[in-house]
Design a protein around this motif. Structure first.
Motif, PDB file in Angstrom:
ATOM      1  N   ILE A   1      25.640  60.653  19.062  1.00  0.00           N
ATOM      2  CA  ILE A   1      24.889  61.910  19.045  1.00  0.00           C
ATOM      3  C   ILE A   1      25.429  62.800  17.925  1.00  0.00           C
ATOM      4  N   CYS A   2      24.537  63.557  17.326  1.00  0.00           N
ATOM      5  CA  CYS A   2      24.920  64.499  16.275  1.00  0.00           C
ATOM      6  C   CYS A   2      25.605  65.724  16.876  1.00  0.00           C
TER       7      CYS A   2
ATOM      8  N   PRO B   1      21.182  70.533   9.147  1.00  0.00           N
ATOM      9  CA  PRO B   1      21.011  69.600  10.269  1.00  0.00           C
ATOM     10  C   PRO B   1      20.108  68.437   9.860  1.00  0.00           C
ATOM     11  N   CYS B   2      20.331  67.284  10.456  1.00  0.00           N
ATOM     12  CA  CYS B   2      19.505  66.121  10.162  1.00  0.00           C
ATOM     13  C   CYS B   2      18.116  66.276  10.788  1.00  0.00           C
TER      14      CYS B   2
ATOM     15  N   GLY C   1      29.773  71.770  19.436  1.00  0.00           N
ATOM     16  CA  GLY C   1      29.671  70.344  19.727  1.00  0.00           C
ATOM     17  C   GLY C   1      30.163  69.565  18.530  1.00  0.00           C
ATOM     18  N   VAL C   2      30.524  68.320  18.775  1.00  0.00           N
ATOM     19  CA  VAL C   2      30.941  67.423  17.698  1.00  0.00           C
ATOM     20  C   VAL C   2      30.062  66.180  17.730  1.00  0.00           C
TER      21      VAL C   2
ATOM     22  N   VAL D   1      31.771  65.508  12.207  1.00  0.00           N
ATOM     23  CA  VAL D   1      30.935  66.687  11.996  1.00  0.00           C
ATOM     24  C   VAL D   1      31.030  67.548  13.240  1.00  0.00           C
ATOM     25  N   ALA D   2      31.083  68.861  13.051  1.00  0.00           N
ATOM     26  CA  ALA D   2      31.083  69.808  14.170  1.00  0.00           C
ATOM     27  C   ALA D   2      29.969  70.817  13.945  1.00  0.00           C
ATOM     28  N   ALA D   3      29.480  71.400  15.029  1.00  0.00           N
ATOM     29  CA  ALA D   3      28.400  72.374  14.917  1.00  0.00           C
ATOM     30  C   ALA D   3      28.644  73.549  15.843  1.00  0.00           C
ATOM     31  N   ALA D   4      28.027  74.657  15.500  1.00  0.00           N
ATOM     32  CA  ALA D   4      28.031  75.849  16.350  1.00  0.00           C
ATOM     33  C   ALA D   4      26.610  76.388  16.419  1.00  0.00           C
TER      34      ALA D   4
END
Length: 130
Positions: free
Chosen positions: A55-56, A88-89, A44-45, A30-33
């Motif tokens: 970590i998420c 998001p969790c 982040g990944v 999973v990746a995030a911006a």
């Protein structure tokens, strides 16, 4: 949908790169911006471990933002292993609420990139436990 969402989605996809790091650690499923109040995009990944040390992606991106001296989130998105966006969790939501307790309700969350579905963190997390 604002063009910044596409830029954020592409930034997250650029770092995603799901891979096995060792027999005990995988990263990038999973990746995030995160878009900060200054207009900068932080990515982040996720880092998944065989214990609770992982970590998420969203928290990783938030910590990247904090490391770089910022603390206010405007927009957030996560790209799942299948390449689609998702929510998001709970742990990531909780961090955003604690980081911005007076204004977290205004943070925009991209739920579905293809359907252009955007909601606020306040809608996603209407009642905070504190």
């Amino acid at each position: 949908m604002e063009p910044i969402w596409k830029e954020m989605f592409q930034a997250a996809r650029a770092v995603q790169n799901g891979r096995k790091i060792s027999d005990y650690v995988e990263a990038g499923g999973v990746a995030a911006a995160i878009l900060s109040s200054s207009g900068k995009i932080y990515t982040g990944v996720c880092v998944d471990t065989c214990s609770t040390l992982g970590i998420c992606a969203e928290r990783n991106a938030i910590f990247n933002m904090i490391t770089n001296g910022e603390q206010e989130i405007k927009k957030v998105l996560a790209v799942m292993p299948n390449g689609k966006s998702g929510a998001p969790c709970g742990a990531c939501r909780e961090l955003m609420v604690q980081l911005m307790p007076d204004s977290y309700q205004e943070v925009e969350v991209l739920m579905d990139f293809e359907a252009e579905e955007i909601i606020t963190l306040g809608e996603l997390t209407p009642k905070w436990w504190i």
